[in-house]
Design a protein around this motif. Structure first.
Motif, PDB file in Angstrom:
ATOM      1  N   ASP A  30      49.570  44.675  44.146  1.00 56.41           N
ATOM      2  CA  ASP A  30      49.727  45.780  43.188  1.00 56.41           C
ATOM      3  C   ASP A  30      48.669  46.817  43.171  1.00 56.41           C
ATOM      4  OD1 ASP A  30      50.747  47.255  41.299  1.00 56.41           O
ATOM      5  OD2 ASP A  30      51.293  45.602  39.804  1.00 56.41           O
ATOM      6  N   ILE A  31      49.161  47.910  43.749  1.00 60.89           N
ATOM      7  CA  ILE A  31      48.156  48.887  43.985  1.00 60.89           C
ATOM      8  C   ILE A  31      48.257  50.212  42.710  1.00 60.89           C
ATOM      9  CG2 ILE A  31      47.924  48.663  46.396  1.00 60.89           C
ATOM     10  CD1 ILE A  31      49.527  51.138  46.824  1.00 60.89           C
ATOM     11  N   ARG A  32      49.294  49.726  41.871  1.00 61.02           N
ATOM     12  CA  ARG A  32      49.095  50.899  40.762  1.00 61.02           C
ATOM     13  C   ARG A  32      48.047  50.983  39.726  1.00 61.02           C
ATOM     14  NH1 ARG A  32      53.804  48.528  37.087  1.00 61.02           N
ATOM     15  NH2 ARG A  32      52.575  46.805  37.827  1.00 61.02           N
ATOM     16  N   PRO A  33      47.650  51.918  39.542  1.00 58.71           N
ATOM     17  CA  PRO A  33      46.144  52.047  38.706  1.00 58.71           C
ATOM     18  C   PRO A  33      46.223  50.970  37.496  1.00 58.71           C
ATOM     19  CG  PRO A  33      47.043  54.290  39.551  1.00 58.71           C
ATOM     20  CD  PRO A  33      48.104  53.449  39.937  1.00 58.71           C
ATOM     21  N   GLU A  34      47.300  51.197  37.020  1.00 55.62           N
ATOM     22  CA  GLU A  34      47.491  50.260  35.652  1.00 55.62           C
ATOM     23  C   GLU A  34      47.425  48.854  35.727  1.00 55.62           C
ATOM     24  OE1 GLU A  34      51.899  51.714  36.617  1.00 55.62           O
ATOM     25  OE2 GLU A  34      49.804  52.403  36.669  1.00 55.62           O
ATOM     26  N   ALA A  35      47.478  48.324  37.162  1.00 53.77           N
ATOM     27  CA  ALA A  35      47.456  47.027  37.282  1.00 53.77           C
ATOM     28  C   ALA A  35      45.827  46.598  37.150  1.00 53.77           C
ATOM     29  CB  ALA A  35      47.958  46.615  38.747  1.00 53.77           C
ATOM     30  N   GLY A  36      45.183  47.332  37.316  1.00 51.40           N
ATOM     31  CA  GLY A  36      43.572  47.066  37.112  1.00 51.40           C
ATOM     32  C   GLY A  36      43.193  46.402  38.198  1.00 51.40           C
ATOM     33  N   VAL A  37      41.931  45.880  38.416  1.00 49.62           N
ATOM     34  CA  VAL A  37      41.075  45.285  39.264  1.00 49.62           C
ATOM     35  C   VAL A  37      41.810  44.079  39.965  1.00 49.62           C
ATOM     36  CG1 VAL A  37      38.923  44.455  40.351  1.00 49.62           C
ATOM     37  CG2 VAL A  37      38.908  46.529  38.400  1.00 49.62           C
ATOM     38  N   PRO A  38      42.049  43.899  41.119  1.00 54.59           N
ATOM     39  CA  PRO A  38      42.918  43.015  41.864  1.00 54.59           C
ATOM     40  C   PRO A  38      41.852  41.639  41.685  1.00 54.59           C
ATOM     41  CG  PRO A  38      42.336  44.081  43.606  1.00 54.59           C
ATOM     42  CD  PRO A  38      42.128  45.016  42.285  1.00 54.59           C
ATOM     43  N   PRO A  39      42.429  40.447  41.792  1.00 53.96           N
ATOM     44  CA  PRO A  39      41.498  39.313  41.690  1.00 53.96           C
ATOM     45  C   PRO A  39      40.738  39.487  43.048  1.00 53.96           C
ATOM     46  CG  PRO A  39      43.683  38.657  40.963  1.00 53.96           C
ATOM     47  CD  PRO A  39      43.828  40.117  41.307  1.00 53.96           C
ATOM     48  N   LEU A  40      39.620  38.692  43.049  1.00 49.10           N
ATOM     49  CA  LEU A  40      38.886  38.608  44.484  1.00 49.10           C
ATOM     50  C   LEU A  40      39.088  37.396  45.038  1.00 49.10           C
ATOM     51  CD1 LEU A  40      37.084  40.397  46.282  1.00 49.10           C
ATOM     52  CD2 LEU A  40      35.116  39.570  45.317  1.00 49.10           C
ATOM     53  N   THR A  41      40.482  37.225  45.711  1.00 46.52           N
ATOM     54  CA  THR A  41      40.919  36.044  46.209  1.00 46.52           C
ATOM     55  C   THR A  41      40.189  36.020  47.728  1.00 46.52           C
ATOM     56  OG1 THR A  41      42.840  37.132  46.982  1.00 46.52           O
ATOM     57  CG2 THR A  41      42.949  36.264  44.836  1.00 46.52           C
ATOM     58  N   ALA A  42      40.624  34.732  48.427  1.00 47.70           N
ATOM     59  CA  ALA A  42      39.935  34.662  49.504  1.00 47.70           C
ATOM     60  C   ALA A  42      40.775  35.623  50.616  1.00 47.70           C
ATOM     61  CB  ALA A  42      40.329  33.087  50.025  1.00 47.70           C
ATOM     62  N   ASP A  43      41.994  35.850  50.164  1.00 51.48           N
ATOM     63  CA  ASP A  43      42.849  36.800  51.051  1.00 51.48           C
ATOM     64  C   ASP A  43      42.038  38.404  51.049  1.00 51.48           C
ATOM     65  OD1 ASP A  43      44.481  35.014  52.202  1.00 51.48           O
ATOM     66  OD2 ASP A  43      46.163  35.492  50.823  1.00 51.48           O
ATOM     67  N   GLU A  44      41.814  38.591  49.897  1.00 55.21           N
ATOM     68  CA  GLU A  44      41.164  39.895  49.522  1.00 55.21           C
ATOM     69  C   GLU A  44      39.660  40.016  50.114  1.00 55.21           C
ATOM     70  OE1 GLU A  44      41.665  42.820  48.150  1.00 55.21           O
ATOM     71  OE2 GLU A  44      43.480  42.431  47.113  1.00 55.21           O
ATOM     72  N   ILE A  45      39.010  39.065  50.231  1.00 56.89           N
ATOM     73  CA  ILE A  45      37.613  38.933  50.839  1.00 56.89           C
ATOM     74  C   ILE A  45      37.682  38.805  52.522  1.00 56.89           C
ATOM     75  CG2 ILE A  45      35.596  37.647  51.448  1.00 56.89           C
ATOM     76  CD1 ILE A  45      36.013  36.475  48.431  1.00 56.89           C
ATOM     77  N   ARG A  46      38.817  38.121  52.898  1.00 55.57           N
ATOM     78  CA  ARG A  46      39.016  38.333  54.408  1.00 55.57           C
ATOM     79  C   ARG A  46      39.326  39.757  54.986  1.00 55.57           C
ATOM     80  NH1 ARG A  46      40.993  32.802  53.869  1.00 55.57           N
ATOM     81  NH2 ARG A  46      43.034  33.755  53.113  1.00 55.57           N
ATOM     82  N   GLU A  47      40.288  40.149  54.095  1.00 53.73           N
ATOM     83  CA  GLU A  47      40.698  41.720  54.420  1.00 53.73           C
ATOM     84  C   GLU A  47      39.808  42.703  54.233  1.00 53.73           C
ATOM     85  OE1 GLU A  47      42.613  44.926  55.752  1.00 53.73           O
ATOM     86  OE2 GLU A  47      43.452  43.018  55.594  1.00 53.73           O
ATOM     87  N   ARG A  48      38.807  42.435  53.284  1.00 53.27           N
ATOM     88  CA  ARG A  48      37.851  43.639  53.119  1.00 53.27           C
ATOM     89  C   ARG A  48      36.505  43.555  54.244  1.00 53.27           C
ATOM     90  NH1 ARG A  48      38.343  46.042  47.715  1.00 53.27           N
ATOM     91  NH2 ARG A  48      39.898  45.379  46.824  1.00 53.27           N
ATOM     92  N   MET A  49      36.543  42.142  54.634  1.00 54.55           N
ATOM     93  CA  MET A  49      35.279  41.736  55.407  1.00 54.55           C
ATOM     94  C   MET A  49      35.910  41.503  57.014  1.00 54.55           C
ATOM     95  SD  MET A  49      32.549  41.442  54.004  1.00 54.55           S
ATOM     96  CE  MET A  49      31.586  40.501  55.026  1.00 54.55           C
ATOM     97  N   SER A  50      36.953  42.352  57.286  1.00 54.75           N
ATOM     98  CA  SER A  50      37.629  41.832  58.660  1.00 54.75           C
ATOM     99  C   SER A  50      37.161  43.032  59.623  1.00 54.75           C
ATOM    100  CB  SER A  50      39.300  42.210  58.675  1.00 54.75           C
ATOM    101  OG  SER A  50      39.539  43.584  58.123  1.00 54.75           O
ATOM    102  N   GLY A  51      36.228  44.117  59.198  1.00 53.39           N
ATOM    103  CA  GLY A  51      35.722  44.829  60.235  1.00 53.39           C
ATOM    104  C   GLY A  51      34.478  44.156  60.640  1.00 53.39           C
ATOM    105  N   ASN A  52      33.958  42.850  60.243  1.00 58.54           N
ATOM    106  CA  ASN A  52      32.727  42.165  60.787  1.00 58.54           C
ATOM    107  C   ASN A  52      33.040  41.020  61.305  1.00 58.54           C
ATOM    108  OD1 ASN A  52      31.835  44.046  58.062  1.00 58.54           O
ATOM    109  ND2 ASN A  52      30.014  43.445  59.244  1.00 58.54           N
ATOM    110  N   LEU A  53      32.726  40.782  62.742  1.00 59.21           N
ATOM    111  CA  LEU A  53      33.012  39.577  63.245  1.00 59.21           C
ATOM    112  C   LEU A  53      32.126  38.581  63.341  1.00 59.21           C
ATOM    113  CD1 LEU A  53      35.151  41.488  66.464  1.00 59.21           C
ATOM    114  CD2 LEU A  53      35.745  40.608  63.942  1.00 59.21           C
ATOM    115  N   CYS A  54      32.155  37.410  63.546  1.00 57.29           N
ATOM    116  CA  CYS A  54      31.394  36.219  63.632  1.00 57.29           C
ATOM    117  C   CYS A  54      31.835  35.573  64.642  1.00 57.29           C
ATOM    118  CB  CYS A  54      31.224  35.417  62.415  1.00 57.29           C
ATOM    119  SG  CYS A  54      30.045  33.978  62.679  1.00 57.29           S
TER     120      CYS A  54
END
Length: 204
Positions: free
Chosen positions: A133-157
């Motif tokens: 949910d990207i609506r501003p009124e939805a607030g900050v999304p939970p930092l789930t594992a899926d969120e972390i994986r997506e946000r860190m996807s530009g860094n390969l190990c």
């Protein structure tokens, strides 16, 4: 008359200013490693695809192999050598150490710099491609594992330490949230805004 192909520039790196002559084609990565001996920033693909050379420019992550050194003049540059406070490790560094968020360690400096920016971006309310949910009124999304994986996807190990990397980012985010004041604005607030995170699922 031929124009000069080099200039003397001053780079603000980890709180110190360094003046050096560089060819205009010199990347920030090469200036850091070859000219200033800041070899914590690694050269991986040299094409901006692996994230090993990630540094922070004015607090935002950037792949230094695609950034010209002359274009970084006047900006605040933070490399892996500058994220700790003296002998005290940054929470992200500590989490990577505690949870084995590395194997060979080659990608780790870039992973850590990216993770620092990821936590700040999330706390400021920036959505990602994994945000439901990207609506501003939805607030900050939970930092789930899926969120972390997506946000860190530009860094390969190359070693495949992704499970521990996700755990380390989640733990560091919790530590940062515990030390920060409550958020006063919603999504896309200022850089000083912070928000709590919930425990991330660690399956990948």
């Amino acid at each position: 008359m031929a124009l000069s192909t080099s200039s003397a520039i001053t780079l603000n790196i980890n709180g110190e200013k360094h003046t050096l002559p560089v060819d205009h084609r010199t990347t920030l990565l090469d200036a850091l490693r070859d000219r200033l001996d800041l070899t914590g920033t690694k050269k991986g693909c040299d094409h901006g695809q692996c994230g090993a050379c990630t540094v922070l420019l004015d607090g935002r992550r950037a792949v230094s192999c695609l950034q010209l050194a002359v274009a970084a003049e006047g900006r605040v540059i933070t490399t892996i050598e500058g994220v700790a406070q003296g002998e005290e490790l940054h929470p992200v560094q500590q989490a990577f150490l505690d949870l084995d968020g590395y194997q060979c360690g080659y990608c780790t400096p870039g992973q850590i710099c990216s993770a620092i920016a990821v936590i700040e971006e999330h706390a400021a309310g920036w959505p990602s491609a994994a945000t439901a949910d990207i609506r501003p009124e939805a607030g900050v999304p939970p930092l789930t594992a899926d969120e972390i994986r997506e946000r860190m996807s530009g860094n390969l190990c190359r070693c495949g330490a992704y499970v521990s990397i996700v755990q380390a980012v989640a733990r560091a985010a919790e530590a940062e949230a515990a030390q920060s004041p409550p958020a006063t604005t919603g999504r896309l607030g200022g850089p000083d805004d912070a928000a709590g995170t919930e425990d991330a699922e660690m399956t990948v």
